[in-house]
Design an enzyme around this catalytic site. Sequence first.
Site, short mmCIF file in Angstrom:
data_model
loop_
_atom_site.label_atom_id
_atom_site.label_comp_id
_atom_site.label_asym_id
_atom_site.label_seq_id
_atom_site.Cartn_x
_atom_site.Cartn_y
_atom_site.Cartn_z
N HIS A 185 0.83 -1.21 0.00
CA HIS A 185 0.00 0.00 0.00
C HIS A 185 0.87 1.26 0.00
O HIS A 185 0.62 2.20 -0.77
CB HIS A 185 -0.92 -0.02 1.23
CG HIS A 185 -1.52 1.30 1.55
ND1 HIS A 185 -2.48 1.90 0.77
CD2 HIS A 185 -1.27 2.17 2.57
CE1 HIS A 185 -2.80 3.07 1.31
NE2 HIS A 185 -2.08 3.26 2.40
N HIS A 190 1.22 5.37 -2.03
CA HIS A 190 1.72 6.69 -1.62
C HIS A 190 2.94 7.21 -2.37
O HIS A 190 3.07 8.42 -2.56
CB HIS A 190 2.05 6.68 -0.12
CG HIS A 190 0.84 6.60 0.75
ND1 HIS A 190 -0.03 7.65 0.91
CD2 HIS A 190 0.36 5.60 1.53
CE1 HIS A 190 -1.01 7.30 1.74
NE2 HIS A 190 -0.80 6.05 2.13
N GLU A 230 -5.77 9.32 1.13
CA GLU A 230 -6.06 7.88 1.08
C GLU A 230 -7.11 7.50 0.03
O GLU A 230 -6.93 6.52 -0.68
CB GLU A 230 -6.52 7.36 2.44
CG GLU A 230 -5.44 7.35 3.51
CD GLU A 230 -4.28 6.37 3.25
OE1 GLU A 230 -4.34 5.57 2.30
OE2 GLU A 230 -3.29 6.46 3.99
N SER A 249 -3.71 1.10 -4.37
CA SER A 249 -3.05 -0.13 -3.93
C SER A 249 -4.04 -1.28 -3.80
O SER A 249 -3.69 -2.36 -3.34
CB SER A 249 -2.33 0.09 -2.59
OG SER A 249 -3.26 0.42 -1.58
N1 NLE Z 1 -7.17 -0.95 1.28
C1 NLE Z 1 -5.81 -0.60 1.00
C2 NLE Z 1 -5.09 -1.74 0.29
O1 NLE Z 1 -5.61 -2.85 0.25
O2 NLE Z 1 -4.01 -1.54 -0.22
C3 NLE Z 1 -5.05 -0.23 2.25
C4 NLE Z 1 -5.65 0.97 2.97
C5 NLE Z 1 -4.83 1.47 4.14
C6 NLE Z 1 -5.45 2.69 4.77
FE FE2 Z 2 -1.97 5.07 3.58
#
Ligand code: NLE
Ligand code: FE2
Length: 327
Positions: A185, A190, A230, A249
């Site tokens: 993630h 990011h 996010e 992600s």
């Molecule tokens: N749902 C995201 C993922 O599966 O990569 C992660 C979120 C973290 C806040």
């Molecule tokens: Fe994050």
Amino acid sequence: LGGITLLADNTKAVTVKDPWFPRHASDLDNCNHLMTKYEPDLDMSHPGFADKEYRARRKLIAEIAFAYKYGDPIPHIPYTETENETWKRVFNTLVDLVPKHACKEYQRVFNKLIEEKIFEPHCVPQLEQVSLFLKKNTGFTLRPAAGLLTARDFLSSLAFRIFQSTQYIRHINSPYHTPEPDAIHELLGHMPLLADPSFAQFSQEIGLASLGASDEEIEKLSTIYWFTVEFGLCKEGTETRAYGAGLLSAYGELLHALSDKCEHRPFEPSVTAVQPYQDQDYQPIYYVANSFEDAKEKFRRWVATMSRPFEVRFNPHTQSVEVLDSL
Ligand code: NLE
Ligand code: FE2
């Protein structure tokens, strides 16, 4: 003599802020408090709960983060075959979706990371290498975090252009969505935008606004962070694209966010800041910004309404935050 004492006391009264906040990047060594809700050791629904080997691995990588001190290089993790396989699955689904669904700023850096062979399909990138890449582009750097941090600790690091990043990998049984942050993630979600100048600036401004803020204001800032950094969407001409890391992600949620199964609302800090949200499953509501510049402008105007009786300024030469009293 009495006068001098008084002066010293007065000086103290205006320089010690409550709640405490980091003044120098090295103070972030004390900003590593964890939220425990998604620990595989404690959460029975965590895909790693019944997997002893996975839990031991998580513990080992968490210890590396706890031992980390300001100025250390980020320790190299020799990722296992399973971890590299998990990365590969997520990476390969993303490569197909980015051109159509990610915002242009994300695409530019994502392609650069591939060109520079920092992102490769077969192995998890090392945080140290990514940190050097960010440093060259926007001055952001990384430091390892053991898990999901408290909002106050996490946001405060952004004020110093430091991003606290987890280093463990999600369980192979749920590669396409996890409720907790993991290195996949952080890396796919990011890193590309932290290397974009405008977005880096926006991230730092959220961090600066959080220093010494009340608990209530921290809650509002982390809600804004949630719906922008996010899970944010943005306009690009007539299209809507994703810039939120939690979307970029997790391919299931990325498609969900851009489908008609959810609600899109215009990003408006005063409204977004009080929107209740959950972090277990896909979001029912997303906020759409006109552009990063527009989001930044609106955010600045909203921050100016915060109650903090002082201002902060980041000094990049010393990596410290200067506090200016505004009476
Ligand atoms: N749902 C995201 C993922 O599966 O990569 C992660 C979120 C973290 C806040
Ligand atoms: Fe994050």
